[in-house]
Motif scaffolding. Structure first.
Motif, short mmCIF file in Angstrom:
data_model
loop_
_atom_site.label_atom_id
_atom_site.label_comp_id
_atom_site.label_asym_id
_atom_site.label_seq_id
_atom_site.Cartn_x
_atom_site.Cartn_y
_atom_site.Cartn_z
N LEU A 62 18.45 -9.96 1.46
CA LEU A 62 17.99 -10.73 2.60
C LEU A 62 16.52 -11.09 2.42
CD1 LEU A 62 18.96 -12.01 5.12
CD2 LEU A 62 18.74 -9.85 6.33
N SER A 63 16.29 -12.21 1.79
CA SER A 63 14.93 -12.67 1.51
C SER A 63 14.91 -14.20 1.46
CB SER A 63 14.43 -12.10 0.17
OG SER A 63 13.21 -12.68 -0.20
N LEU A 64 13.78 -14.76 1.86
CA LEU A 64 13.56 -16.20 1.75
C LEU A 64 12.31 -16.50 0.92
CD1 LEU A 64 14.36 -17.33 5.42
CD2 LEU A 64 15.70 -17.86 3.36
N SER A 65 11.83 -15.53 0.19
CA SER A 65 10.60 -15.71 -0.59
C SER A 65 10.75 -16.77 -1.66
CB SER A 65 10.18 -14.38 -1.23
OG SER A 65 9.90 -13.41 -0.23
N HIS A 66 11.99 -17.00 -2.11
CA HIS A 66 12.20 -17.99 -3.17
C HIS A 66 11.88 -19.41 -2.71
CE1 HIS A 66 15.89 -18.32 -0.82
NE2 HIS A 66 16.09 -19.49 -1.39
N LEU A 67 11.83 -19.63 -1.41
CA LEU A 67 11.55 -20.98 -0.92
C LEU A 67 10.16 -21.46 -1.34
CD1 LEU A 67 12.99 -20.80 2.72
CD2 LEU A 67 14.09 -21.70 0.66
N LYS A 68 9.26 -20.53 -1.61
CA LYS A 68 7.90 -20.88 -2.00
C LYS A 68 7.88 -21.68 -3.30
CE LYS A 68 3.40 -20.47 -1.30
NZ LYS A 68 2.74 -21.04 -0.11
N SER A 69 8.90 -21.49 -4.14
CA SER A 69 8.94 -22.19 -5.43
C SER A 69 9.53 -23.60 -5.31
CB SER A 69 9.76 -21.38 -6.45
OG SER A 69 11.12 -21.29 -6.04
N LEU A 70 10.01 -23.95 -4.12
CA LEU A 70 10.62 -25.26 -3.91
C LEU A 70 9.61 -26.21 -3.28
CD1 LEU A 70 14.04 -24.10 -2.36
CD2 LEU A 70 13.48 -24.47 -4.78
N THR A 71 9.93 -27.49 -3.31
CA THR A 71 9.13 -28.44 -2.53
C THR A 71 9.42 -28.20 -1.05
OG1 THR A 71 10.84 -30.17 -2.43
CG2 THR A 71 9.38 -30.14 -4.38
N VAL A 72 8.56 -28.74 -0.20
CA VAL A 72 8.75 -28.55 1.24
C VAL A 72 10.11 -29.12 1.67
CG1 VAL A 72 7.91 -29.20 3.52
CG2 VAL A 72 6.30 -28.50 1.76
N ASP A 73 10.45 -30.31 1.19
CA ASP A 73 11.72 -30.91 1.60
C ASP A 73 12.91 -30.14 1.07
OD1 ASP A 73 10.63 -32.91 3.15
OD2 ASP A 73 10.63 -34.41 1.55
N GLN A 74 12.83 -29.64 -0.15
CA GLN A 74 13.92 -28.83 -0.70
C GLN A 74 14.11 -27.56 0.13
OE1 GLN A 74 12.46 -28.32 -4.70
NE2 GLN A 74 13.79 -29.93 -5.53
N ALA A 75 13.01 -26.91 0.45
CA ALA A 75 13.07 -25.69 1.24
C ALA A 75 13.59 -25.97 2.65
CB ALA A 75 11.69 -25.03 1.30
N ARG A 76 13.15 -27.08 3.21
CA ARG A 76 13.60 -27.44 4.56
C ARG A 76 15.10 -27.71 4.58
NH1 ARG A 76 14.13 -32.21 7.00
NH2 ARG A 76 13.09 -33.33 5.31
N TRP A 77 15.60 -28.43 3.60
CA TRP A 77 17.03 -28.73 3.56
C TRP A 77 17.85 -27.45 3.37
CZ3 TRP A 77 19.12 -32.54 5.72
CH2 TRP A 77 18.53 -33.80 5.74
N GLU A 78 17.34 -26.53 2.57
CA GLU A 78 18.08 -25.27 2.39
C GLU A 78 18.16 -24.50 3.70
OE1 GLU A 78 17.75 -21.20 -0.29
OE2 GLU A 78 17.32 -23.14 -1.23
N LEU A 79 17.08 -24.49 4.45
CA LEU A 79 17.09 -23.81 5.74
C LEU A 79 17.99 -24.52 6.74
CD1 LEU A 79 13.31 -22.92 6.04
CD2 LEU A 79 15.19 -21.28 5.86
N GLN A 80 17.95 -25.85 6.74
CA GLN A 80 18.74 -26.60 7.71
C GLN A 80 20.24 -26.56 7.41
OE1 GLN A 80 15.32 -29.96 8.27
NE2 GLN A 80 17.28 -30.47 9.21
#
Length: 246
Positions: free
Chosen positions: A108-126
């Motif tokens: 249970l971690s979301l730290s990997h989102l830091k390696s993505l672009t903002v839009d990539q990370a946003r789409w993964e969350l959405q």
């Protein structure tokens, strides 16, 4: 050869500067880890901040870690957060989202989102249940990920349209329009600050849905006053009545 330099400023910069002069800096004091921020933001929609914070603290006191929350019965979670809006729906979406993250990442971690672009990370969350553009931006910007995403809640959306920064559309439209106006040099902290200036300073204190205090507003000279009717307070102040000694 004549060198031409463009000194044009985004309207959003002028709004930010005026609000900053009026309300002062709004910088984060602490940041939570992104999973904790996801939990907090997922239960906050259409709920007063004080109520959602209370519900979040009860969740944190009830469960040793967020894995335990992910595995908890929906009905039990709903009882803990019963004073937020739509507690049953939020409990179901939240526990499902946490399990989906764990299944995908391995823990249970979301730290990997830091390696993505903002839009990539946003789409993964959405892609998670119950997570729209506002909750996704909260996780990216408010947490220790500290990424460049503007949180557009109902207050920010309302005042942005009233000023004339954006046209008609949903909050996703407002998010993309305002992000397009934000200078590339603005950091995650700058966007954090802009959110609170527009939400608390302007949206809650001076420009509520009904009865905006236009006369006292620091952005009145640049505001289109979209949708503002006769309920607006056009005076910034009223003189005190002189007391008579007679």
């Amino acid at each position: 050869m004549q060198l031409s330099l463009s000194l044009a400023r985004s309207p959003l910069e002028s709004v930010r500067d005026a609000l900053l002069c009026e309300f002062g800096p709004q910088r984060p004091v602490t940041r939570m880890d992104p999973v904790s921020q996801l939990v907090k933001s997922s239960i906050s929609g259409r709920t007063l901040d004080a109520v959602s914070w209370g519900a979040f603290l009860r969740l944190r006191a009830e469960f040793k870690n967020w894995d335990d929350l992910a595995d908890a019965p929906v009905a039990a979670v709903a009882r803990i957060i019963e004073d937020v809006t739509f507690p049953a729906d939020k409990a179901r979406y939240l526990t499902t989202a946490l399990r989906m993250i764990r299944d995908k990442v391995g823990w249970l971690s979301l730290s990997h989102l830091k390696s993505l672009t903002v839009d990539q990370a946003r789409w993964e969350l959405q892609a998670l249940p119950g997570v729209g553009v506002k909750v996704a931006a909260c996780v990216l910007n408010f947490s220790d990920l500290a990424m460049r995403a503007l949180v557009v809640d109902s207050h920010v959306d309302r005042v942005a349209k009233r000023i004339g920064l954006v046209g008609a559309g949903d909050t996703t439209h407002t998010y993309h329009t305002l992000m397009g106006q934000a200078p590339d040099a603005w950091t995650a902290d700058d966007l954090f600050e802009l959110h609170w200036l527009m939400k608390r300073g302007l949206g809650q204190m001076l420009c509520p849905h009904e009865g905006p205090k236009c006369g006292a507003c620091p952005v009145k000279a640049m505001c289109a006053k979209v949708g503002v009717g006769h309920s607006a307070d056009v005076l910034s102040w009223r003189p005190r009545e002189v007391e008579s000694n007679n």
